[in-house]
Design a protein around this motif. Structure first.
Motif, PDB file in Angstrom:
ATOM      1  N   VAL A  89     -69.012  53.327  38.141  1.00  0.00           N
ATOM      2  CA  VAL A  89     -67.720  53.237  36.930  1.00  0.00           C
ATOM      3  C   VAL A  89     -66.955  54.384  37.205  1.00  0.00           C
ATOM      4  O   VAL A  89     -67.647  55.471  37.001  1.00  0.00           O
ATOM      5  N   ILE A  90     -65.703  54.375  37.219  1.00  0.00           N
ATOM      6  CA  ILE A  90     -64.829  55.368  37.487  1.00  0.00           C
ATOM      7  C   ILE A  90     -64.047  55.431  35.992  1.00  0.00           C
ATOM      8  O   ILE A  90     -63.474  54.602  35.530  1.00  0.00           O
ATOM      9  N   ILE A  91     -64.053  56.836  35.429  1.00  0.00           N
ATOM     10  CA  ILE A  91     -63.430  56.837  33.904  1.00  0.00           C
ATOM     11  C   ILE A  91     -62.467  57.996  34.085  1.00  0.00           C
ATOM     12  O   ILE A  91     -62.733  58.909  33.884  1.00  0.00           O
ATOM     13  N   PRO A  92     -61.042  57.564  34.302  1.00  0.00           N
ATOM     14  CA  PRO A  92     -59.976  58.843  33.810  1.00  0.00           C
ATOM     15  C   PRO A  92     -59.858  58.620  32.311  1.00  0.00           C
ATOM     16  O   PRO A  92     -59.753  57.717  31.758  1.00  0.00           O
ATOM     17  N   SER A  93     -59.651  59.931  31.925  1.00  0.00           N
ATOM     18  CA  SER A  93     -59.434  60.013  30.580  1.00  0.00           C
ATOM     19  C   SER A  93     -58.477  61.380  29.955  1.00  0.00           C
ATOM     20  O   SER A  93     -58.496  62.283  31.018  1.00  0.00           O
ATOM     21  N   LEU A  94     -58.022  61.114  28.874  1.00  0.00           N
ATOM     22  CA  LEU A  94     -57.159  62.278  28.186  1.00  0.00           C
ATOM     23  C   LEU A  94     -58.028  62.801  27.158  1.00  0.00           C
ATOM     24  O   LEU A  94     -58.377  62.036  26.268  1.00  0.00           O
ATOM     25  N   THR A  95     -58.308  63.973  26.952  1.00  0.00           N
ATOM     26  CA  THR A  95     -59.181  64.558  25.549  1.00  0.00           C
ATOM     27  C   THR A  95     -58.397  65.787  24.873  1.00  0.00           C
ATOM     28  O   THR A  95     -57.481  66.459  25.498  1.00  0.00           O
ATOM     29  N   TYR A  96     -58.671  65.679  23.560  1.00  0.00           N
ATOM     30  CA  TYR A  96     -58.241  66.856  22.858  1.00  0.00           C
ATOM     31  C   TYR A  96     -59.358  67.680  22.726  1.00  0.00           C
ATOM     32  O   TYR A  96     -60.584  67.528  22.410  1.00  0.00           O
ATOM     33  N   ASP A  97     -59.141  69.202  22.997  1.00  0.00           N
ATOM     34  CA  ASP A  97     -60.250  70.201  23.122  1.00  0.00           C
ATOM     35  C   ASP A  97     -60.152  71.203  21.814  1.00  0.00           C
ATOM     36  O   ASP A  97     -58.969  71.582  21.605  1.00  0.00           O
ATOM     37  N   LEU A  98     -61.314  71.325  21.299  1.00  0.00           N
ATOM     38  CA  LEU A  98     -61.036  72.292  19.960  1.00  0.00           C
ATOM     39  C   LEU A  98     -62.312  73.542  20.363  1.00  0.00           C
ATOM     40  O   LEU A  98     -63.382  72.985  20.469  1.00  0.00           O
ATOM     41  N   PRO A  99     -61.744  74.459  20.301  1.00  0.00           N
ATOM     42  CA  PRO A  99     -62.914  75.857  20.424  1.00  0.00           C
ATOM     43  C   PRO A  99     -63.721  75.791  19.287  1.00  0.00           C
ATOM     44  O   PRO A  99     -63.284  75.921  18.153  1.00  0.00           O
ATOM     45  N   VAL A 100     -64.772  76.091  19.574  1.00  0.00           N
ATOM     46  CA  VAL A 100     -65.914  76.088  18.467  1.00  0.00           C
ATOM     47  C   VAL A 100     -66.646  77.409  18.555  1.00  0.00           C
ATOM     48  O   VAL A 100     -67.431  77.916  17.551  1.00  0.00           O
ATOM     49  N   ALA A 101     -66.707  78.064  19.593  1.00  0.00           N
ATOM     50  CA  ALA A 101     -67.612  79.491  19.872  1.00  0.00           C
ATOM     51  C   ALA A 101     -66.897  80.018  21.236  1.00  0.00           C
ATOM     52  O   ALA A 101     -65.855  79.398  21.862  1.00  0.00           O
ATOM     53  N   LYS A 102     -67.327  81.149  21.442  1.00  0.00           N
ATOM     54  CA  LYS A 102     -66.849  81.792  22.742  1.00  0.00           C
ATOM     55  C   LYS A 102     -67.067  81.029  23.719  1.00  0.00           C
ATOM     56  O   LYS A 102     -68.014  80.610  24.235  1.00  0.00           O
ATOM     57  N   ASN A 103     -65.913  80.839  24.755  1.00  0.00           N
ATOM     58  CA  ASN A 103     -65.792  80.209  25.769  1.00  0.00           C
ATOM     59  C   ASN A 103     -66.686  78.457  25.435  1.00  0.00           C
ATOM     60  O   ASN A 103     -67.442  77.994  26.521  1.00  0.00           O
ATOM     61  N   THR A 104     -66.605  77.852  24.421  1.00  0.00           N
ATOM     62  CA  THR A 104     -67.336  76.670  24.270  1.00  0.00           C
ATOM     63  C   THR A 104     -66.039  75.829  23.500  1.00  0.00           C
ATOM     64  O   THR A 104     -65.740  76.094  22.367  1.00  0.00           O
ATOM     65  N   ASN A 105     -66.065  74.642  23.848  1.00  0.00           N
ATOM     66  CA  ASN A 105     -65.230  73.668  23.283  1.00  0.00           C
ATOM     67  C   ASN A 105     -66.019  72.376  23.090  1.00  0.00           C
ATOM     68  O   ASN A 105     -66.828  71.984  23.697  1.00  0.00           O
ATOM     69  N   VAL A 106     -65.483  71.514  21.812  1.00  0.00           N
ATOM     70  CA  VAL A 106     -65.822  70.232  21.573  1.00  0.00           C
ATOM     71  C   VAL A 106     -64.624  69.596  22.047  1.00  0.00           C
ATOM     72  O   VAL A 106     -63.682  69.704  21.959  1.00  0.00           O
ATOM     73  N   TYR A 107     -64.853  68.257  22.396  1.00  0.00           N
ATOM     74  CA  TYR A 107     -63.530  67.398  22.837  1.00  0.00           C
ATOM     75  C   TYR A 107     -63.768  66.044  22.501  1.00  0.00           C
ATOM     76  O   TYR A 107     -65.140  65.522  22.416  1.00  0.00           O
ATOM     77  N   ALA A 108     -62.526  65.352  22.299  1.00  0.00           N
ATOM     78  CA  ALA A 108     -62.793  63.842  21.919  1.00  0.00           C
ATOM     79  C   ALA A 108     -61.730  63.329  22.681  1.00  0.00           C
ATOM     80  O   ALA A 108     -60.557  63.914  22.593  1.00  0.00           O
ATOM     81  N   GLY A 109     -61.748  62.084  22.957  1.00  0.00           N
ATOM     82  CA  GLY A 109     -60.561  61.412  23.664  1.00  0.00           C
ATOM     83  C   GLY A 109     -60.761  59.879  24.102  1.00  0.00           C
ATOM     84  O   GLY A 109     -61.687  59.324  23.918  1.00  0.00           O
ATOM     85  N   ALA A 110     -59.873  59.452  25.025  1.00  0.00           N
ATOM     86  CA  ALA A 110     -59.933  58.248  25.439  1.00  0.00           C
ATOM     87  C   ALA A 110     -59.689  57.978  26.940  1.00  0.00           C
ATOM     88  O   ALA A 110     -59.005  58.637  27.364  1.00  0.00           O
ATOM     89  N   GLY A 111     -60.042  56.936  27.219  1.00  0.00           N
ATOM     90  CA  GLY A 111     -59.848  56.475  28.727  1.00  0.00           C
ATOM     91  C   GLY A 111     -60.170  55.157  29.032  1.00  0.00           C
ATOM     92  O   GLY A 111     -60.195  54.449  28.111  1.00  0.00           O
ATOM     93  N   TYR A 112     -60.418  54.829  30.478  1.00  0.00           N
ATOM     94  CA  TYR A 112     -60.502  53.498  30.757  1.00  0.00           C
ATOM     95  C   TYR A 112     -61.509  53.535  31.760  1.00  0.00           C
ATOM     96  O   TYR A 112     -61.516  54.339  32.846  1.00  0.00           O
ATOM     97  N   GLY A 113     -62.550  52.674  31.827  1.00  0.00           N
ATOM     98  CA  GLY A 113     -63.601  52.544  32.707  1.00  0.00           C
ATOM     99  C   GLY A 113     -63.376  51.402  33.715  1.00  0.00           C
ATOM    100  O   GLY A 113     -63.258  50.441  33.333  1.00  0.00           O
ATOM    101  N   PHE A 114     -63.471  51.751  35.084  1.00  0.00           N
ATOM    102  CA  PHE A 114     -63.162  50.936  36.261  1.00  0.00           C
ATOM    103  C   PHE A 114     -64.503  50.617  36.819  1.00  0.00           C
ATOM    104  O   PHE A 114     -64.791  51.497  37.458  1.00  0.00           O
TER     105      PHE A 114
END
Length: 175
Positions: A89-114
């Motif tokens: 399955v191929i999943i292109p997506s767009l996410t929002y990235d939030l820094p939580v520590a040095k060089n570390t992000n959490v992210y959440a987003g949406a896309g579509y699985g083919f």
């Protein structure tokens, strides 16, 4: 979208377990440095749900995942390929990235699985579907990134209307 209480509870508990140490670590640093690099990586992927019919069992396999950081913006364009011996399955997506520590992000987003072969089991169900994701990524040493995420496929199984949940993790090279 029909979610069972068990699915919601499982996803909530999993997200809390994965992300809670990051928020504690993020609270300790006054101004986290956002990880803004692009990378490509590979690792494992496990589908942990099934739709209750033939050809939709939970599967284990691999993943190839990439991130392109949009300059000067807290968003990223991502691409994932989840694969096993029978399907991918191929999943292109767009996410929002939030820094939580040095060089570390959490992210959440949406896309579509083919899904490559409709009707055959993959880590994200057995048909094309919208996908929500939540994850964490960190540059652990210069040029080396580790990542992990959970992807939820909405109505991802033929004939059952069930959602799919897949967990991924891997190591990437920053470019």
């Amino acid at each position: 979208m029909k979610l069972s209480l068990k699915s919601v509870a499982t996803l909530s508990a999993l997200s809390a377990l994965v992300l809670s140490p990051l928020f504690v670590a993020g609270a300790a640093s006054a101004q986290p440095v956002r990880f803004d690099g692009s990378y490509v990586g590979a690792g494992v992927a496990a589908g942990i749900t099934n739709g209750g019919r033939d050809n939709d069992a939970a599967t284990f396999g691999g993943n190839i995942q990439g991130r392109f950081a949009v300059p000067n913006a807290p968003v990223s364009v991502r691409g994932s390929v989840l694969f096993n011996g029978n399907n991918s399955v191929i999943i292109p997506s767009l996410t929002y990235d939030l820094p939580v520590a040095k060089n570390t992000n959490v992210y959440a987003g949406a896309g579509y699985g083919f899904v490559q072969k409709d009707g055959q089991a993959s880590q994200m169900g057995n048909k094309d579907a919208a996908v929500l994701s939540v994850g964490v990524e960190s540059e652990v040493t210069r040029g080396v990134v580790v990542y992990s995420d959970a992807k939820y496929g909405i109505n991802a199984y033929q004939g059952s209307g069930a959602g799919s949940l897949s967990l991924q993790g891997g190591v990437g090279i920053r470019f």
